[in-house]
Design a protein around this motif. Structure first.
Motif: not given
Length: 447
Positions: A264-265, A355-361, A416-417
């Motif tokens: 998916a990612f 980093r942004s993707l991982a933190v929000s995840g 992505v959310t």
């Protein structure tokens, strides 16, 4: 059937709270150190070899999970029957179960390893590898598939030793395994520059040390795990497979979770998305280890008390376990909300996009932990009391069926959310279903 007056420590007489802590603390410490192992692997690979290597190891991780799944399938299935036999004071039957399980796990692991090794490149692509990550995936698979039997035997012995009244020795073996794995990872990656294969060899060698340490249990006077001549028993094997199936399915579910999210990612955010998910998955595996530690403490007790027909002790144990699971879930959720950036930084200096993707995840995904622990405890309870159908429903729903359903529905709506929220949504739905079942049926958990 031959019986014995054997008593497994003081499970029949000591206060339930004291027994629960005696099993819980070593299991949690041991699993926490295994979790530190996971973080150390990811931290060292990410810092030494970069995001593509970290993503490659993450893509190959389901193969490691399959070996763990097989060891849990046979190990928990057999150990549940073993503890029930010991609770009923059937010593010789318990030894027969142990011997049967040991031979079975060795043969099954070798067969899987040979088949998968012969097709490891197609397997890598099937798991989600691309041209950038394939070399790292292949290197990791090469080692794990050849030496996987060491992983499964170590895990099975740990399960049986806990069920034979040796949670402290099992913890000591996990401590030694964790320390050696970290040391070897540093040497193989930073000193000798062995690459991803070095990280895989570190895992195998550390597991071999764990086997050596746990073998000390067989020299204790209180050891009940003695070898009986192996004769294949189809009915016993079928019973082991049936009882242990939810644990196998749970680990298969982890593989399905990893593969489906990698794909998916990859489709949604490319290698950056896969790298961000790899970071989250390392942290997720840490917390799963803590919940597995809780389940590892509960299973021997519930199985033993079931064999002894002591429902009062089952009820008290489950009350303690559910309270502990909820507390761990709240603590994990708070850590995810307030320390997401710190957690991501542990794994290396990544691009702003990763980093942004991982933190929000982490912020979104950690909502799942409010329900994960309690779902896992209930699965362990149903499995240990012989309700395999309900245990299987919980496992298949939360990690495969409902998760895949949400993974198909949410990303087209939320992007992505939606990928990050698939697991929290599935855990909540399963928790709600279990709660409704418990309301309709009197059980040691609610009465």
């Amino acid at each position: 059937m031959q019986t014995s007056s054997v008593q497994l420590n003081d499970l029949d007489t000591a206060p339930v709270g004291r027994i629960f802590l005696r099993y819980l603390i070593p299991s949690m410490i041991g699993m926490l150190l295994m979790a530190v192992n996971i973080v150390a692997d990811g931290t060292m690979v990410g810092n030494r070899l970069g995001a593509a290597a970290l993503a490659g190891v993450g893509i190959a991780a389901p193969v490691y999970s399959i070996f763990v799944a097989v060891s849990l399938w046979i190990g928990i299935g057999a150990a549940t029957k073993y503890s029930a036999a010991m609770g009923a004071k059937e010593l010789m039957e318990g030894r027969r179960i142990f011997s049967h399980a040991l031979v079975s796990i060795i043969l099954i692991t070798i067969i899987i390893g040979v088949i998968a090794y012969s097709a490891r490149t197609p397997l890598a692509y099937l798991l989600g590898a691309n041209a950038e990550t394939l070399p790292f995936v292949s290197d990791y698979l090469y080692v794990i598939l050849i030496f996987g039997v060491i992983l499964t035997v170590e895990n099975m012995l740990s399960i049986f030793i806990r069920n034979d009244g040796g949670p402290t020795l099992a913890m000591s073996a996990l401590i030694a395994t964790s320390v050696l794995n970290i040391v070897l990872n540093y040497l193989f990656l930073f000193v000798y520059d062995f690459g991803v294969q070095g990280a895989a060899f570190a895992t195998i060698l550390a597991s071999a040390l764990g086997i050596l340490i746990m073998s000390l249990h067989f020299f204790k006077k209180t050891n009940n795990l003695k070898w009986r001549r192996f004769t294949f028993d189809r009915r016993l094997f079928a019973a082991i497979v049936l009882i242990g199936f939810p644990c196998f399915l749970s680990e298969v579910g982890i593989s399905v979770f990893t593969i489906s999210h990698n794909i998916a990612f990859e489709r949604t955010a490319g290698t950056d998305g896969v790298a961000a998910f790899a970071i989250l998955n390392y942290v997720h595996n840490v917390l799963l280890m803590l919940f597995l530690g809780l389940g590892s403490a509960v299973q021997p007790l519930i199985s033993y008390y079931r064999g002894a027909k002591n429902n009062k002790r089952i009820r008290k144990t489950m009350q303690l376990a559910m309270g502990t699971a909820l507390g761990l879930g709240i603590a994990a959720l708070l850590a995810g909300q307030f320390a997401a950036g710190t957690l991501v930084s542990l794994f290396g200096d990544f691009s702003p996009a990763v980093r942004s993707l991982a933190v929000s995840g982490i912020h979104l995904f950690f909502l799942a932990y409010l329900f994960t622990g309690m779902n896992f405890v209930m699965m362990t309870y149903y499995q240990s009391t012989g309700n395999v159908r309900m245990a299987t429903w919980i496992t298949a729903s939360r990690e495969i069926l409902i998760m895949l359903l949400f993974l198909a529905i949410l990303p087209p709506l939320l992007g992505v959310t939606g990928i990050w929220l698939a697991i929290p949504a599935s855990e909540f739905v399963v928790f709600l279903g279990v709660w409704l079942v418990q309301r309709k049926a009197a059980s040691p958990v609610t009465t």
